[in-house]
Motif scaffolding. Sequence first.
Motif, PDB file in Angstrom:
ATOM      1  N   SER A 251     -29.006  28.758   9.895  1.00  0.00           N
ATOM      2  CA  SER A 251     -28.149  27.591   9.666  1.00  0.00           C
ATOM      3  C   SER A 251     -28.987  26.336   9.447  1.00  0.00           C
ATOM      4  O   SER A 251     -28.475  25.224   9.525  1.00  0.00           O
ATOM      5  CB  SER A 251     -27.197  27.382  10.846  1.00  0.00           C
ATOM      6  N   SER A 252     -30.265  26.513   9.142  1.00  0.00           N
ATOM      7  CA  SER A 252     -31.192  25.402   9.024  1.00  0.00           C
ATOM      8  C   SER A 252     -30.847  24.469   7.863  1.00  0.00           C
ATOM      9  O   SER A 252     -30.360  24.901   6.817  1.00  0.00           O
ATOM     10  CB  SER A 252     -32.611  25.948   8.812  1.00  0.00           C
ATOM     11  N   GLN A 253     -31.176  23.173   8.045  1.00  0.00           N
ATOM     12  CA  GLN A 253     -31.026  22.222   6.940  1.00  0.00           C
ATOM     13  C   GLN A 253     -31.935  22.593   5.781  1.00  0.00           C
ATOM     14  O   GLN A 253     -31.635  22.289   4.624  1.00  0.00           O
ATOM     15  CB  GLN A 253     -31.345  20.806   7.420  1.00  0.00           C
ATOM     16  N   LEU A 254     -33.039  23.275   6.069  1.00  0.00           N
ATOM     17  CA  LEU A 254     -33.930  23.686   4.994  1.00  0.00           C
ATOM     18  C   LEU A 254     -33.247  24.687   4.057  1.00  0.00           C
ATOM     19  O   LEU A 254     -33.563  24.744   2.860  1.00  0.00           O
ATOM     20  CB  LEU A 254     -35.214  24.289   5.584  1.00  0.00           C
ATOM     21  N   GLY A 255     -32.296  25.444   4.563  1.00  0.00           N
ATOM     22  CA  GLY A 255     -31.506  26.299   3.683  1.00  0.00           C
ATOM     23  C   GLY A 255     -30.660  25.478   2.724  1.00  0.00           C
ATOM     24  O   GLY A 255     -30.486  25.832   1.547  1.00  0.00           O
ATOM     25  N   PHE A 256     -30.125  24.360   3.219  1.00  0.00           N
ATOM     26  CA  PHE A 256     -29.378  23.426   2.383  1.00  0.00           C
ATOM     27  C   PHE A 256     -30.281  22.861   1.296  1.00  0.00           C
ATOM     28  O   PHE A 256     -29.921  22.818   0.108  1.00  0.00           O
ATOM     29  CB  PHE A 256     -28.827  22.322   3.288  1.00  0.00           C
ATOM     30  N   GLU A 257     -31.485  22.450   1.671  1.00  0.00           N
ATOM     31  CA  GLU A 257     -32.412  21.878   0.697  1.00  0.00           C
ATOM     32  C   GLU A 257     -32.889  22.913  -0.306  1.00  0.00           C
ATOM     33  O   GLU A 257     -33.181  22.575  -1.469  1.00  0.00           O
ATOM     34  CB  GLU A 257     -33.594  21.243   1.443  1.00  0.00           C
ATOM     35  N   ALA A 258     -32.949  24.179   0.113  1.00  0.00           N
ATOM     36  CA  ALA A 258     -33.369  25.229  -0.814  1.00  0.00           C
ATOM     37  C   ALA A 258     -32.446  25.308  -2.024  1.00  0.00           C
ATOM     38  O   ALA A 258     -32.883  25.619  -3.142  1.00  0.00           O
ATOM     39  CB  ALA A 258     -33.406  26.579  -0.091  1.00  0.00           C
ATOM     40  N   ARG A 266     -30.363  33.275   1.143  1.00  0.00           N
ATOM     41  CA  ARG A 266     -29.556  34.235   1.903  1.00  0.00           C
ATOM     42  C   ARG A 266     -29.340  33.658   3.291  1.00  0.00           C
ATOM     43  O   ARG A 266     -30.299  33.325   3.999  1.00  0.00           O
ATOM     44  CB  ARG A 266     -30.252  35.580   1.983  1.00  0.00           C
ATOM     45  N   ILE A 267     -28.075  33.517   3.688  1.00  0.00           N
ATOM     46  CA  ILE A 267     -27.707  32.804   4.904  1.00  0.00           C
ATOM     47  C   ILE A 267     -27.078  33.778   5.895  1.00  0.00           C
ATOM     48  O   ILE A 267     -26.134  34.504   5.557  1.00  0.00           O
ATOM     49  CB  ILE A 267     -26.730  31.653   4.585  1.00  0.00           C
ATOM     50  N   PHE A 268     -27.583  33.754   7.138  1.00  0.00           N
ATOM     51  CA  PHE A 268     -27.117  34.688   8.160  1.00  0.00           C
ATOM     52  C   PHE A 268     -26.192  34.032   9.176  1.00  0.00           C
ATOM     53  O   PHE A 268     -25.530  34.733   9.938  1.00  0.00           O
ATOM     54  CB  PHE A 268     -28.323  35.332   8.859  1.00  0.00           C
ATOM     55  N   GLY A 269     -26.140  32.719   9.228  1.00  0.00           N
ATOM     56  CA  GLY A 269     -25.168  32.019  10.059  1.00  0.00           C
ATOM     57  C   GLY A 269     -23.997  31.563   9.197  1.00  0.00           C
ATOM     58  O   GLY A 269     -23.734  32.114   8.126  1.00  0.00           O
ATOM     59  N   GLN A 270     -23.313  30.530   9.674  1.00  0.00           N
ATOM     60  CA  GLN A 270     -22.168  29.996   8.937  1.00  0.00           C
ATOM     61  C   GLN A 270     -22.263  28.463   8.862  1.00  0.00           C
ATOM     62  O   GLN A 270     -21.373  27.753   9.306  1.00  0.00           O
ATOM     63  CB  GLN A 270     -20.855  30.428   9.610  1.00  0.00           C
ATOM     64  N   PRO A 271     -23.363  27.949   8.281  1.00  0.00           N
ATOM     65  CA  PRO A 271     -23.530  26.496   8.184  1.00  0.00           C
ATOM     66  C   PRO A 271     -22.554  25.903   7.184  1.00  0.00           C
ATOM     67  O   PRO A 271     -21.911  26.615   6.406  1.00  0.00           O
ATOM     68  CB  PRO A 271     -24.973  26.348   7.707  1.00  0.00           C
ATOM     69  N   PHE A 272     -22.467  24.573   7.169  1.00  0.00           N
ATOM     70  CA  PHE A 272     -21.493  23.896   6.311  1.00  0.00           C
ATOM     71  C   PHE A 272     -21.705  24.189   4.843  1.00  0.00           C
ATOM     72  O   PHE A 272     -20.764  24.131   4.044  1.00  0.00           O
ATOM     73  CB  PHE A 272     -21.567  22.387   6.552  1.00  0.00           C
ATOM     74  N   TYR A 273     -22.945  24.484   4.435  1.00  0.00           N
ATOM     75  CA  TYR A 273     -23.235  24.662   3.013  1.00  0.00           C
ATOM     76  C   TYR A 273     -23.024  26.092   2.527  1.00  0.00           C
ATOM     77  O   TYR A 273     -23.180  26.375   1.337  1.00  0.00           O
ATOM     78  CB  TYR A 273     -24.658  24.195   2.695  1.00  0.00           C
ATOM     79  N   ALA A 274     -22.658  27.004   3.431  1.00  0.00           N
ATOM     80  CA  ALA A 274     -22.396  28.388   3.040  1.00  0.00           C
ATOM     81  C   ALA A 274     -20.935  28.542   2.628  1.00  0.00           C
ATOM     82  O   ALA A 274     -20.048  27.851   3.126  1.00  0.00           O
ATOM     83  CB  ALA A 274     -22.723  29.333   4.195  1.00  0.00           C
TER      84      ALA A 274
END
Length: 678
Positions: A251-258, A266-274
């Motif tokens: 759920s990292s912000q770095l996933g958002f920036e990616a 590929r996202i394993f949590g449920q962050p806002f950007y997924a």
Amino acid sequence: MVPPDDIAAGAAGPRRLYVCNGGFLTQRRVRRILALSGYALRLGLPGPEDLVGVWGQSPTAHRGERLAARRGAGLVRVEDAFLRSLHPGRAGGEPPLGLMIDHGTVHFDPATPSDLERLLASAPLDDAGLMTRAADAIARIRAGHLTKYTAFDAETPAPPPGYVLVIDQTRGDASVTASGGNRAAFLEMLVFAQEEHPGAKVLIKTHPETARGLRPGHFGPEDCNDRVSLLTDPVSPWRLLEGAIGVYAYSSQLGFEAIFAGHRPRIFGQPFYAGWGLTIDERPVPRRTRALTRHQLFAAAMVLYPRWYDPCRDRLCGIESALDAFEAQTLAWREDHRGWVASGMRLWKRRPLQKVFGRVRPMVFEDDTAKARARAEAEDRRRMVWAGKAGDLDRVVRVEDGFLRSRGLGAELVPPLSLVTDDLGIYYDPRRESRLERLIAASGDLRADQVQRAYRLRRAILKARLSKYNLGGSTAPDLPEGHRILVPGQVEDDASILTGCTGIRTNHALLLATRQANPEAVILYKPHPDVEAGLRRGAVPQAGEIADLVLEEADPMALLDQVQEVWTLTSLLGFEALLREVPVTTLGVPFYAGWGLTRDRGDVPPRRKAKVSLDALVHATLIAYPRYFDPVTDLPCPPEVVVHRLSEGGLPGPGVANRLLAKLQGVFASQAHRWRRG
């Protein structure tokens, strides 16, 4: 399109916001942003019409949750914005650049929709202006290597490209907990990364707080092998993302920036950007069905949702002004964090230089060249030399006053609001390439938003009638009719004349050359302020015999409104004339000569081949090259803040000690001048 400069809290008046967490009361910046956003902090018992504020899902949030439920009040959750500060708050970092204030739930909790999720799900994110703002901000963030915490050297190299990037987070992080994450989930993510990219190196990016020893992460050395390694070095996330062939995040912000680096992580949590079609989701959120573009995702999450704050002008602002401030603070840290050994700095300059360049690590002043070099090497510091004292020294950074300097003369010891640092040469010396010259030559590659920013800055300078020293003076007298040419006098031993003039080098010769080339014109001579004050060389007693009018103590900005041309050696007034689109002829080689904007009679170096626009020149000269300092807040700042300070007034004075030094300096300068003339 002009971005919003100010955001009001609304006409309904502030709403009472009751808090149980002392941090709301002790953190001044947080209190101020909430107040500007329309919330009045209170202690005590709320009524049904009031609100209760809690910090995200922090360990103390339960107090406010229980209070709101018991009293029937609304609940507001507050979090740091996605661009926060140089350092993490736990590392003693400065206050946040903005807040996210949510009346639904915290943005990272997928259990129920947050205000951010509602924006993403239903806001009309198709406005062309909004999409342009999003695209421009993404480009600025990537180019400036900005992220949540920016205290890293952007030039630190990333590992060789071709790796899979797995992003760690701190244990107990609320965004991980909200998505049900734990070490087992992170290990599962690591397994997927290896299986889906057979043979590729896997790089685990350690969280900044873990690297600082503040909080443990989910991965450690025990998870490494011949394919998997930990990266704890503070490498720019944008450099890391450039070299990655796959990105895995919980759920990292770095996933958002990616996403904005061109990846589909590929996202394993449920962050806002997924869930919006821009990620590969291991655990989709069923209610998120809308497909968004990258720009739409960014617009909702970074433009519309946060409350951004301008720390110098003390107001809410759009993301553009927030980026201005964040870029200035980040650049200052990156240039100064190793510390400086400074040479050639007069005593009165040392205190203001310390305030500008010694915020991270105090400067060391050492005039002995050998000792300065030895100390810099021993303590891994950079070397700084006042440009006029640098000579032919190599591997030093030259320093000079900037172009929007102050309200008052440097010769009167008024501290500067802007300084330039140059690792190649210095802007006024055309004998070698300077950093400014390189910036001007490359300005053809500016983005549209950079050109627009330069245009807005130029218009603000013209509206406020600003110059380098902003002395004001009497308004221009009635001028003779005819084709008027303004000839600005200069200090004749100024470094720009000594290095940039190969033929004509005196004010008297400049006046004669102007008159000979323009026998029918109305020649207006404006002596230099330092010369008028008796502080420097350059007086022309016979100026009235050559010029039609000698304009002592006249406001040069008022003169530029009434002349048709400017003829100069190397004066900055020539650049200020260009800002007003007044034709300029140069007889020396100032920094603004040779780019197709002036008529040049000096020996312009052949390396100046690029033809640039006026606003491209402005961007290089007033935005990209100088460092600015706000004396009201003692913060690094963008040029727009200095324009605001100079136009609104209220600047601190030079101080009693500096005024006494200025008087002594004037006495000695006058005596020396009389001695030379005698």
